[in-house]
Structures are given as structure tokens and as C-alpha cells.
Design a protein around this motif. Structure first.
Motif, PDB file in Angstrom:
ATOM      1  N   LYS A   7      -3.349   3.898  -4.370  1.00 19.36           N
ATOM      2  CA  LYS A   7      -4.768   4.178  -4.196  1.00 19.36           C
ATOM      3  C   LYS A   7      -5.391   3.179  -3.228  1.00 19.36           C
ATOM      4  O   LYS A   7      -5.254   1.971  -3.386  1.00 19.36           O
ATOM      5  CB  LYS A   7      -5.502   4.126  -5.540  1.00 19.36           C
ATOM      6  N   GLN A   8      -6.078   3.704  -2.205  1.00 19.15           N
ATOM      7  CA  GLN A   8      -6.732   2.869  -1.216  1.00 19.15           C
ATOM      8  C   GLN A   8      -8.220   2.729  -1.569  1.00 19.15           C
ATOM      9  O   GLN A   8      -8.869   3.695  -1.948  1.00 19.15           O
ATOM     10  CB  GLN A   8      -6.594   3.489   0.177  1.00 19.15           C
ATOM     11  N   GLU A   9      -8.720   1.521  -1.427  1.00 20.06           N
ATOM     12  CA  GLU A   9     -10.133   1.297  -1.696  1.00 20.06           C
ATOM     13  C   GLU A   9     -10.943   1.477  -0.418  1.00 20.06           C
ATOM     14  O   GLU A   9     -11.492   2.531  -0.155  1.00 20.06           O
ATOM     15  CB  GLU A   9     -10.327  -0.111  -2.286  1.00 20.06           C
ATOM     16  N   ASP A  10     -11.009   0.441   0.399  1.00 20.50           N
ATOM     17  CA  ASP A  10     -11.799   0.505   1.626  1.00 20.50           C
ATOM     18  C   ASP A  10     -10.944   0.688   2.871  1.00 20.50           C
ATOM     19  O   ASP A  10     -11.453   1.056   3.926  1.00 20.50           O
ATOM     20  CB  ASP A  10     -12.642  -0.768   1.779  1.00 20.50           C
ATOM     21  N   GLU A  30      -7.982   2.251   5.397  1.00 17.71           N
ATOM     22  CA  GLU A  30      -7.489   3.573   5.745  1.00 17.71           C
ATOM     23  C   GLU A  30      -5.973   3.591   5.761  1.00 17.71           C
ATOM     24  O   GLU A  30      -5.336   2.626   6.192  1.00 17.71           O
ATOM     25  CB  GLU A  30      -8.007   4.005   7.122  1.00 17.71           C
ATOM     26  N   ARG A  62      -5.334   8.554   0.196  1.00 13.83           N
ATOM     27  CA  ARG A  62      -6.003   7.622  -0.704  1.00 13.83           C
ATOM     28  C   ARG A  62      -5.100   7.129  -1.821  1.00 13.83           C
ATOM     29  O   ARG A  62      -5.255   6.028  -2.321  1.00 13.83           O
ATOM     30  CB  ARG A  62      -7.258   8.283  -1.304  1.00 13.83           C
ATOM     31  N   GLY A  63      -4.176   7.923  -2.243  1.00 16.88           N
ATOM     32  CA  GLY A  63      -3.272   7.558  -3.331  1.00 16.88           C
ATOM     33  C   GLY A  63      -2.528   8.788  -3.783  1.00 16.88           C
ATOM     34  O   GLY A  63      -2.971   9.482  -4.704  1.00 16.88           O
ATOM     35  N   SER A  96       0.799  -1.233   0.000  1.00 17.51           N
ATOM     36  CA  SER A  96       0.000   0.000   0.000  1.00 17.51           C
ATOM     37  C   SER A  96       0.825   1.273   0.000  1.00 17.51           C
ATOM     38  O   SER A  96       0.334   2.332  -0.406  1.00 17.51           O
ATOM     39  CB  SER A  96      -0.944   0.026   1.205  1.00 17.51           C
ATOM     40  N   SER A 127      -5.586  11.807   5.935  1.00 16.61           N
ATOM     41  CA  SER A 127      -6.153  10.586   5.381  1.00 16.61           C
ATOM     42  C   SER A 127      -5.737  10.476   3.922  1.00 16.61           C
ATOM     43  O   SER A 127      -6.083  11.324   3.098  1.00 16.61           O
ATOM     44  CB  SER A 127      -7.682  10.617   5.499  1.00 16.61           C
ATOM     45  N   ASN A 184      -6.238  -1.322   8.565  1.00 21.72           N
ATOM     46  CA  ASN A 184      -6.080   0.123   8.531  1.00 21.72           C
ATOM     47  C   ASN A 184      -4.737   0.514   9.129  1.00 21.72           C
ATOM     48  O   ASN A 184      -4.322  -0.021  10.156  1.00 21.72           O
ATOM     49  CB  ASN A 184      -7.219   0.792   9.298  1.00 21.72           C
ATOM     50  N   LYS A 242      -3.300   6.469   7.090  1.00 14.05           N
ATOM     51  CA  LYS A 242      -3.207   7.787   7.698  1.00 14.05           C
ATOM     52  C   LYS A 242      -1.793   8.113   8.147  1.00 14.05           C
ATOM     53  O   LYS A 242      -0.988   7.228   8.421  1.00 14.05           O
ATOM     54  CB  LYS A 242      -4.142   7.884   8.914  1.00 14.05           C
TER      55      LYS A 242
END
Length: 232
Positions: free
Chosen positions: A122-125, A127, A140-141, A83, A138, A106, A129
Motif C-alpha cells: 500500500k502506497q501512501e503519498d 507514486e 496503490r497496493g 514498496s 497507478s 516516486n 506506476k
């Protein structure tokens, strides 16, 4: 002409919880991350311990474990689920935290001090942080840099994507690529277009360019990797 070089030996709140003693249970026996690369002096501390030990290349990191870099030292940390990748610069301290919820892992990296550049997929569901004493982000990508300044303020320089951040006072900021935000100790946020100095710092923080030489010692040859201070 004399060339100046630094020699490195590779051994390879409130809102979301702003305190370093936050309770993040271990996500299991599977490591959350590993130290992919080490430059010079890097140490780690096991969960709930203040005893610092020398870190080695390939060292697995479980939730709650800390990493500390010394002067002119770097640690490259790779999350085992692919990730994200963190480039931890000199004189930094961070804690890798994770929490397994509903089969989702997470992650929350607490940066106590110092500078960390990041590449987060890129994060889907799940977290992903970053938390500092004055802000939480936070992700996401995105790619960029998080810096906990000597005066305690937090600074993020964003290279790509967008990030939602919250200050200690609960103020929400959406930061987009090419911009920088600084959170002061009172939780106020100052957003502005990234300056040339910001961009230079980001480029320097991402750099891992090195050269390799062999040095003869009493015990034989030793491989030494080094790079000059070209980015300064």
C-alpha cells in the motif's frame, strides 16, 4: 515415465510519458532496487547505454537502468524501500525509473516487452506506476500481472485490490480484483472477468518453485536449481 524439466542455474503519458526515453533523473547514489534472485540468463544495461552485461544476484539498480531476461529465465526485483516485488518472466525488458520529489521517491517501471507479475504494498503519498507503450497504471497496493503482448497490446490481470489505468488515448479505466483489461494499439480498453487461462497465467508467472541437485564437473560439484513445466 520420462519427466520433462528445464534446468536453471542461479547466479542470483503523451498523458504520463509513454516513451522509453523519458527523462527520469537518478534519485541519488542509493539504489532504487536490487536483483534478489536470478534464473538462468539475466542481463542489465546501465543508464543511457545499450551494452548488456551479465547480472548477478544482489545487483543494485539505479534509476534508468534496464533488466532483460532471456529464454526460460527469471529475475526477481525487490525495491529497496520495501514498496514492491517484481517477478520478471522470460523474454522481458524493463527499465526501473524513479524521481525524488518533495522528499518522496516516486517509481515508474517501464515494461518494454514481456511479462511481469507484481506485489506492491500500500502506497501512501508516493507514486508507484507501471508504464507500457499503450497504457500506464497507478498502483496503490495490489497483486497481479502486467503483460506487453507480441502484437504491442498491453494486458493487466488483477488478483487483489484496484488499479487506475490510462490508455494511450487518455481513456481511464478502474480495474478491480478478479478482472482483466486489454489495451489495443489505438488506446481502446476491453475489460472483462479474468478467465481460467488468465488465472493460470498469473499463477504461473508468480511461481518460483524449484528443486536443487548437485552435478559433478571437472572443476568439482555445481549446485543446479530447476523446476518442471507443471504449470503448463
Amino acid at each position: 515415465m520420462r519427466t520433462k524439466i528445464f534446468v536453471y542455474v542461479f547466479v542470483l503519458p503523451l498523458l504520463l510519458g509513454f516513451a522509453s526515453d523519458r527523462n527520469f533523473p537518478n534519485s541519488g547514489d542509493t539504489p532504487v532496487a536490487l536483483i534478489k534472485k536470478i534464473v538462468k540468463n539475466v542481463q542489465y544495461a546501465k543508464i543511457n547505454q545499450n551494452l548488456w552485461e551479465e547480472a548477478k544476484t544482489g545487483l543494485p539498480l539505479n534509476s534508468g537502468e534496464k533488466v532483460k531476461t532471456g529464454s526460460k529465465s527469471i529475475a526477481l526485483i525487490l525495491f529497496t524501500d520495501g514498496s514492491g516485488l517484481l517477478n520478471v518472466r522470460e523474454n522481458s525488458i524493463l527499465t526501473i525509473n524513479s524521481k525524488l520529489e518533495n522528499k518522496k521517491l516516486n517509481k515508474d517501471t517501464f515494461i518494454e516487452k514481456g511479462t511481469v507479475s507484481f506485489e506492491v504494498n500500500k502506497q501512501e503519498d508516493e507514486e508507484f506506476k507501471f508504464t507500457t507503450p499503450t497504457a500506464v497504471a497507478s498502483i496503490r497496493g495490489t497483486t497481479g500481472l502486467f503483460d506487453v503482448l507480441e502484437n504491442g497490446e498491453s494486458k493487466m490481470i488483477l488478483e487483489t485490490g484496484s488499479v487506475e489505468l490510462f490508455s494511450k488515448s487518455g481513456k481511464k479505466v478502474t480495474l478491480t480484483a478478479g478482472n482483466t483489461v486489454v489495451f489495443d494499439l489505438a488506446g481502446n480498453a476491453n475489460v472483462y472477468p479474468s478467465t481460467d487461462d488468465d488465472k493460470k497465467k498469473l499463477g504461473s508467472a508468480k511461481s518460483l518453485n524449484t528443486k536443487k541437485v548437485k552435478i559433478k564437473t571437472e572443476n568439482g560439484e555445481v549446485d543446479v536449481e530447476f523446476f518442471s513445466d507443471d504449470n503448463k
